[in-house]
Design a protein around this motif. Structure first.
Motif, PDB file in Angstrom:
ATOM      1  N   ASN A 191      -3.332   5.989  13.248  1.00  0.00           N
ATOM      2  CA  ASN A 191      -3.574   4.701  12.597  1.00  0.00           C
ATOM      3  C   ASN A 191      -2.579   4.466  11.466  1.00  0.00           C
ATOM      4  N   ALA A 192      -2.268   5.528  10.722  1.00  0.00           N
ATOM      5  CA  ALA A 192      -1.294   5.390   9.631  1.00  0.00           C
ATOM      6  C   ALA A 192       0.070   4.987  10.181  1.00  0.00           C
ATOM      7  N   LEU A 193       0.497   5.635  11.260  1.00  0.00           N
ATOM      8  CA  LEU A 193       1.796   5.310  11.854  1.00  0.00           C
ATOM      9  C   LEU A 193       1.822   3.882  12.387  1.00  0.00           C
ATOM     10  N   MET A 194       0.706   3.436  12.950  1.00  0.00           N
ATOM     11  CA  MET A 194       0.673   2.115  13.579  1.00  0.00           C
ATOM     12  C   MET A 194       0.497   0.983  12.572  1.00  0.00           C
ATOM     13  N   THR A 195       0.061   1.301  11.358  1.00  0.00           N
ATOM     14  CA  THR A 195      -0.139   0.257  10.345  1.00  0.00           C
ATOM     15  C   THR A 195       0.820   0.409   9.167  1.00  0.00           C
ATOM     16  N   ASP A 196       1.853   1.232   9.351  1.00  0.00           N
ATOM     17  CA  ASP A 196       2.888   1.436   8.326  1.00  0.00           C
ATOM     18  C   ASP A 196       2.342   2.000   7.023  1.00  0.00           C
ATOM     19  N   LEU A 197       1.247   2.746   7.116  1.00  0.00           N
ATOM     20  CA  LEU A 197       0.743   3.458   5.943  1.00  0.00           C
ATOM     21  C   LEU A 197       1.461   4.792   5.821  1.00  0.00           C
ATOM     22  N   PRO A 198       1.613   5.328   4.634  1.00  0.00           N
ATOM     23  CA  PRO A 198       2.160   6.680   4.505  1.00  0.00           C
ATOM     24  C   PRO A 198       1.244   7.678   5.221  1.00  0.00           C
ATOM     25  N   ARG A 239      -6.797  -2.185   2.140  1.00  0.00           N
ATOM     26  CA  ARG A 239      -6.673  -1.103   1.172  1.00  0.00           C
ATOM     27  C   ARG A 239      -7.625  -1.274  -0.001  1.00  0.00           C
ATOM     28  N   TRP A 266      -3.611   5.264  20.464  1.00  0.00           N
ATOM     29  CA  TRP A 266      -2.506   4.322  20.675  1.00  0.00           C
ATOM     30  C   TRP A 266      -2.726   3.516  21.944  1.00  0.00           C
TER      31      TRP A 266
END
Length: 492
Positions: free
Chosen positions: A135-142, A298, A485
């Protein structure tokens, strides 16, 4: 439960049924995968007939889930970052749940098929981490924000230390029995007792101890592992049908008032400690900015005072959550989760006096009392699934625990030592709401008694168990991330 499907689109209702089926299937598999460890010693030593043992174990697992509370359930849920918990829509919620459960079920079945006592807890935790990272990778979160790493570290430490403690404690208990009761018949294996005395069952008191300790392991297994299923069901309900489950609809006026009071006291706490916390909150704790708290994506520490104000306004005069619209309930839950997340981080600030940190932790408990819950029907359903699963599929793991860990068969004293240690270790973990692996604790306990008895270990089995332990996290993380994904692409 009767209104569970009220007003749902057909595809959402079908998805909900499928998701709940997946959770119950996971707990059913957990029953015959993990709970076999709870009865492995009592079956191997012939203290109880196999089918009576698994039925009794199933009953005690049921009772463990029913009476165990929800502390461990929400320890698992809060592995996910608060941003993912407050922003789950139907499509992403479905993807998250199916990804976690598919990965966990596939790995559980694979390790069970080859007879390895791998851990369902370990697998589930890896699956949750995989979803959070994907989820972090797909939403551009660190990546650092993709998982609640503080909670992950606590759980990881628990999973690592509990087998070590089981190994040492079981070995130590066995040595005490060996030293003070060296001539006892408890130091014979079932084969030796049959050959020398032509008796099938353990000596009476050893048999009683084996049976009671096995049922104790079953009970604490239910109260620990069963809660993981409860946490998964709540993720399903909150993600797919949030209107009735984001908050405990059955909360009393007193409980709602406690939540309001906690918000008021929390506001006072931040004002009182504003000088110490100003840097963390990002603005003066005495300044109230725009009261429109961000609703999506956030939780911002800088919006803490506004969130408190918004929460108090939303709950003003409310005596029942049914008085709030579904959208208002969702917003209240977001406020509560964000406030709890910030308070948790503030409580770790060493510059705060210990008394203030203790007060803050008590406020957190009151703040989340109506969000961390489970309806009775959820607890009963998970208890039934886990108890039913216990009653099948036990043979493969019983053989591994009884005969393939040590170079010699297990003695009655070794079985008692391993089971008593496992029951105590898992019971202590329950007190602190920490998920542990029954599989790892009991298997390591048996290994500890084998080393203490100088029986030796079968390196091939130990190597396989360690390999399964080492592979579980990366494989379950990878599978869950891949499935998440695919699920997000499919649901849009």
């Amino acid at each position: 439960m009767p209104d569970l499907f009220t007003g749902l689109d057909p595809w959402v209702a079908a998805s909900l049924v499928l998701a709940l089926t997946f959770v119950l299937a996971f707990e059913f598999i957990n029953g015959f995968h993990d709970t076999a460890n709870a009865v492995a010693t009592v079956i191997y030593t012939k203290a109880m007939p196999p089918y009576l043992a698994v039925v009794a174990s199933g009953i005690f697992n049921f009772l463990g889930v029913l009476l165990g509370g929800v502390g461990v359930a929400y320890a698992i849920v809060h592995l996910l970052p608060v941003e993912l918990l407050v922003n789950v829509d139907t499509g992403r919620g479905l993807a998250m749940v199916f990804a976690m459960l598919s990965a966990a079920i596939i790995w559980n079945l694979a390790t069970w098929y080859v007879g390895l006592p791998a851990s369902s807890s370990h697998t589930l935790i890896g699956s949750i981490l995989g979803v959070g990272l994907a989820n972090a990778l797909m939403t551009d979160l660190p990546l650092g924000s993709g998982v609640n790493w503080g909670k992950a570290m606590d759980i990881g430490l628990s999973l690592i230390m509990s087998p070590i403690a089981g190994f040492l404690a079981a070995g130590g208990l066995f040595l005490l029995l060996r030293r003070y009761l060296p001539l006892s018949k408890m130091h014979k294996t079932p084969e030796q007792r049959r050959e020398t005395e032509n008796k099938k069952h353990p000596p009476f008191w050893n048999r009683v101890a084996l049976i009671f300790s096995a049922m104790a392991v079953s009970f604490v297994h239910g109260s620990n592992d069963g809660q993981k299923g409860i946490g998964l069901v709540m993720l399903v309900l909150i993600g797919i049908v949030p209107a009735n489950y984001v908050l405990n609809i059955e909360s009393t006026p007193y409980q709602i008032q406690r939540t309001q009071d906690a918000a008021a006291h929390l506001s006072t706490f931040y004002l009182r400690n504003g000088e110490l916390l100003n840097g963390y909150l990002g603005q003066s704790a005495n300044t109230l900015a725009d009261p429109d708290t961000p609703q999506h994506f956030r939780c911002e520490a800088s919006q803490t005072m506004q969130t408190l104000e918004a929460l108090q306004q939303a709950l003003h005069g409310a005596t029942s959550y049914t008085e709030l619209s579904p959208d208002e309930r969702i917003r209240v839950r977001r406020y509560l989760l964000c406030l709890d997340d910030t308070a948790k981080k503030v409580s770790q600030d060493s510059s705060l006096p210990a008394a203030e940190r203790n007060d803050l932790n008590r406020l957190r408990s009151d703040l989340t009392a109506t969000t961390e819950y489970a309806p009775l029907w959820v607890i009963v359903a998970i208890a039934l699934a886990l108890g039913a699963g216990t009653m099948i599929g036990w043979r493969r793991v019983v053989l591994t625990v009884g005969e393939k860990i040590g170079r010699q068969g297990m003695t009655y004293a070794q079985g008692m030592s391993a089971q008593v240690t496992a029951a105590c270790a898992i019971g202590v973990a329950n007190v602190f709401s920490l998920p542990v692996s029954t599989t790892h604790v009991l298997s390591s306990g048996v290994a500890g008694t084998m080393v203490a008895n100088k029986s030796g270990l079968q390196t091939s089995t130990i190597r396989s168990i360690l390999l399964a332990w080492a592979m579980t996290l990366p494989i379950s993380i990878g599978l869950a991330a891949l499935f998440f994904w695919i699920g997000v692409q499919f649901t849009g």
